[in-house]
Design an enzyme around this catalytic site. Sequence first.
Site, PDB file in Angstrom:
ATOM      1  N   LYS A  25      38.604  43.915  65.770  1.00 26.44           N
ATOM      2  CA  LYS A  25      38.985  45.224  67.022  1.00 26.44           C
ATOM      3  C   LYS A  25      39.437  46.126  67.208  1.00 26.44           C
ATOM      4  O   LYS A  25      39.484  47.698  67.330  1.00 26.44           O
ATOM      5  CB  LYS A  25      40.217  44.091  68.010  1.00 26.44           C
ATOM      6  CG  LYS A  25      40.037  44.844  69.773  1.00 26.44           C
ATOM      7  CD  LYS A  25      38.970  45.253  69.721  1.00 26.44           C
ATOM      8  CE  LYS A  25      39.423  46.058  71.450  1.00 26.44           C
ATOM      9  NZ  LYS A  25      39.677  45.148  72.702  1.00 26.44           N
TER      10      LYS A  25
ATOM     11  N   LYS B 248      48.421  52.463  72.617  1.00 24.95           N
ATOM     12  CA  LYS B 248      48.346  51.307  72.182  1.00 24.95           C
ATOM     13  C   LYS B 248      48.166  50.628  70.841  1.00 24.95           C
ATOM     14  O   LYS B 248      47.914  50.292  69.808  1.00 24.95           O
ATOM     15  CB  LYS B 248      48.908  50.110  73.142  1.00 24.95           C
ATOM     16  CG  LYS B 248      49.876  48.878  72.810  1.00 24.95           C
ATOM     17  CD  LYS B 248      48.361  48.079  71.988  1.00 24.95           C
ATOM     18  CE  LYS B 248      47.349  46.847  72.937  1.00 24.95           C
ATOM     19  NZ  LYS B 248      46.848  46.133  72.931  1.00 24.95           N
TER      20      LYS B 248
END
Length: 279
Positions: free
Chosen positions: A161, A229
């Site tokens: 990811k 983030k």
Amino acid sequence: MGYPMAGHLETAGYSVTVYNRTAAKADGWAAKHSGNMAQTPREAAQGCDFVMACVGNDDDLRSVCMGPDGAFAGMAEGAVFVDHTTVSAQVTRELAAIAAQSGIGYVDAPVSGGQAGAENGQLAVMCGGAEDDYARAEPVMQSYGKVVKRLGEVGAGQLTKMCNQIAIAGLVQGLSEALHMAEQAGLDGEAVVDVISGGAAGSWQMVNRHKTMLADEFEHGFAVDWMRKDLAICLKTADDVGASLPVTALVDQFYKDVQKMGGGRWDTSSLIKRLRVEK
């Protein structure tokens, strides 16, 4: 993301119990679907073969998993925990080790495809975990996954990811600059995209985001705050493994500029906004 994903599980014939830290969201889901609502993660996990989580960050995931009311406390030996949150590989390995002490399987399975992908059951699901745990969970994840693939042991899903987010950051910045160039040069942005999207420059971002970018609309997907983030995780992990991410580091600062403009909740295609301001 979790709301429509849980809906696909129910549609596929699974018995689903949902929990959300904002109870009204779980209430709304239960009213729309035939599943049940629980008051705690532990209650939601009791009696389940699979527990899926999709929250915000490392601390959120720990709070959902751990403690007397956490999901792990309600899971039986042999059950599998599947985490769809984008978090660090470090917290993934930490929680997987804790789960293993109780005989609970663990698959880290972050997703890509945005809200539309979740709603349409067309997510890319990148997974890490033991082969047996993954093999059991894969058919369940197929309920909302267009592509579901195991990349390695626990943590491999999160690392994949990170690669996904790194690629997106550069693509969105490049697309922003291309559309900005077209605007400044007096070209029809739609016409430009019609031509270049059919060649080597084409991408999902170009096809799905160029119209809203040209219209200066940024309420259509993954928020800048969440992207920052994720990029922070990417940059920290890059230091750990010795990878060099100069473009990613630069684009992260561009997203910081967008936040300063008040765009923390805009979608990630809002990078073009800072170019328009700079002109």
